[in-house]
Design an enzyme around this catalytic site. Structure first.
Site, PDB file in Angstrom:
ATOM      1  CG  ASP A 158      -6.283  -5.476 -49.535  1.00  0.00           C
ATOM      2  OD1 ASP A 158      -6.329  -6.038 -48.416  1.00  0.00           O
ATOM      3  OD2 ASP A 158      -7.282  -5.335 -50.268  1.00  0.00           O
TER       4      ASP A 158
ATOM      5  CD  GLU B  80     -10.561  -7.483 -52.027  1.00  0.00           C
ATOM      6  OE1 GLU B  80     -11.293  -8.330 -51.462  1.00  0.00           O
ATOM      7  OE2 GLU B  80     -10.272  -6.386 -51.525  1.00  0.00           O
TER       8      GLU B  80
ATOM      9  CD  GLU C 200     -21.416 -16.589 -48.565  1.00  0.00           C
ATOM     10  OE1 GLU C 200     -20.638 -16.976 -49.485  1.00  0.00           O
ATOM     11  OE2 GLU C 200     -22.283 -17.308 -48.062  1.00  0.00           O
TER      12      GLU C 200
ATOM     13  CG  HIS D  57     -14.146  -9.372 -54.194  1.00  0.00           C
ATOM     14  ND1 HIS D  57     -14.742  -9.988 -55.273  1.00  0.00           N
ATOM     15  CD2 HIS D  57     -13.641 -10.383 -53.419  1.00  0.00           C
ATOM     16  CE1 HIS D  57     -14.607 -11.292 -55.172  1.00  0.00           C
ATOM     17  NE2 HIS D  57     -13.949 -11.571 -54.048  1.00  0.00           N
TER      18      HIS D  57
ATOM     19  CG  HIS E 172     -13.608  -4.769 -49.367  1.00  0.00           C
ATOM     20  ND1 HIS E 172     -13.055  -5.457 -48.303  1.00  0.00           N
ATOM     21  CD2 HIS E 172     -14.582  -3.984 -48.844  1.00  0.00           C
ATOM     22  CE1 HIS E 172     -13.686  -5.105 -47.186  1.00  0.00           C
ATOM     23  NE2 HIS E 172     -14.611  -4.222 -47.492  1.00  0.00           N
TER      24      HIS E 172
ATOM     25  CG  ASP F 214      -9.512  -1.991 -49.912  1.00  0.00           C
ATOM     26  OD1 ASP F 214     -10.163  -0.977 -50.226  1.00  0.00           O
ATOM     27  OD2 ASP F 214     -10.065  -3.073 -49.618  1.00  0.00           O
TER      28      ASP F 214
END
Length: 237
Positions: free
Chosen positions: A8, A10, A53, A58, A151, A156
């Site tokens: 995953d 970010e 945003e 995160h 997140h 994740d």
């Protein structure tokens, strides 16, 4: 042996051409079992600011990333981790798109699409009525995601690994692990059945003595003809 990397990312935003990867988390599976090997790194965004945003999702700030390595610094570590493995991600086109943009910036080839498994596409086939977000799938499969306040790439990836295992039959899917090195646990035999499920060439010898068998027969007889044991004993006699 089937090796898979659940991963995953970010990012600073949603545009893979302009935004940057700022966190990578990976978990290794072999034959659908976690090996305990993981990888986690934060990355400097090289001048790209984190969108408000994205920050709300995160919580990774520009200040936090100032002293972190850049993508080019970790590309060899990633190559070693990814080598020979299938790459598994949720909504994989997003993460792979960002990886390919990062690779292009340093003159590296993109990820081969044939090596990518998208768990979102898999979930949509398994559960067409949805929802199929990571949180929704954790709830569906009874996986504890209570620590997921924001997140995070490694958390994740760990949750997705559990979801992925469950979508592939749960822990029972890997019961064929006890095989010789280099042998696939579900290698097909000439009959088309899984070789590791083949019947014994000779039945195991009975462990009851003749005296014990006679005693059991007398006990069953004493229960009467209508007893369930009597019917089963008659079939097995």
């Amino acid at each position: 042996m089937k090796r898979e990397i659940i991963f995953d990312t970010e990012t600073t935003g949603l545009d893979s051409e302009a935004d940057r990867i700022i966190e990578i988390g990976c978990v290794e599976l072999v034959n659908k079992f976690p090996t305990g090997r993981s990888y986690h790194v934060y990355l400097n965004a090289q001048g790209r600011k984190v969108h408000p945003e994205a920050l709300a999702v995160h919580g990774i700030s520009d200040e936090f990333l100032e002293d972190k390595p850049v993508f080019a610094d970790v590309v060899e570590e990633l190559a070693s981790l990814f080598d020979g493995a299938m790459l598994v991600a949720h909504n994989a086109s997003f993460d792979v798109g960002f990886f390919n943009a990062e690779y292009a910036r340093i003159g590296q080839p993109p990820i081969d699409p044939a090596c990518v498994v998208d768990t979102l596409a898999l979930a949509r086939r398994r559960h067409p009525m949805g929802p199929n977000s990571l949180d929704a799938l954790c709830k569906r499969y009874g996986i504890d995601n209570s620590l997921r306040n924001k997140h995070g790439a490694l958390l994740d990836a760990e949750l997705l690994a559990e979801v992925y295992i469950e979508m592939n039959g749960g822990r029972q899917a890997a019961l064929g692990l006890s095989v010789s090195a280099g042998t696939e646990p579900h290698q097909s035999s000439s009959s088309g059945r899984s070789g590791w499920l083949a019947a014994r060439p000779e039945p195991l010898p009975a462990r009851l003595s003749a005296e014990e068998r006679r005693a059991h027969a007398l006990l069953v007889e004493s229960l009467g003809e209508e007893a369930i044991w009597s019917r089963h004993y008659a079939k097995g006699s």
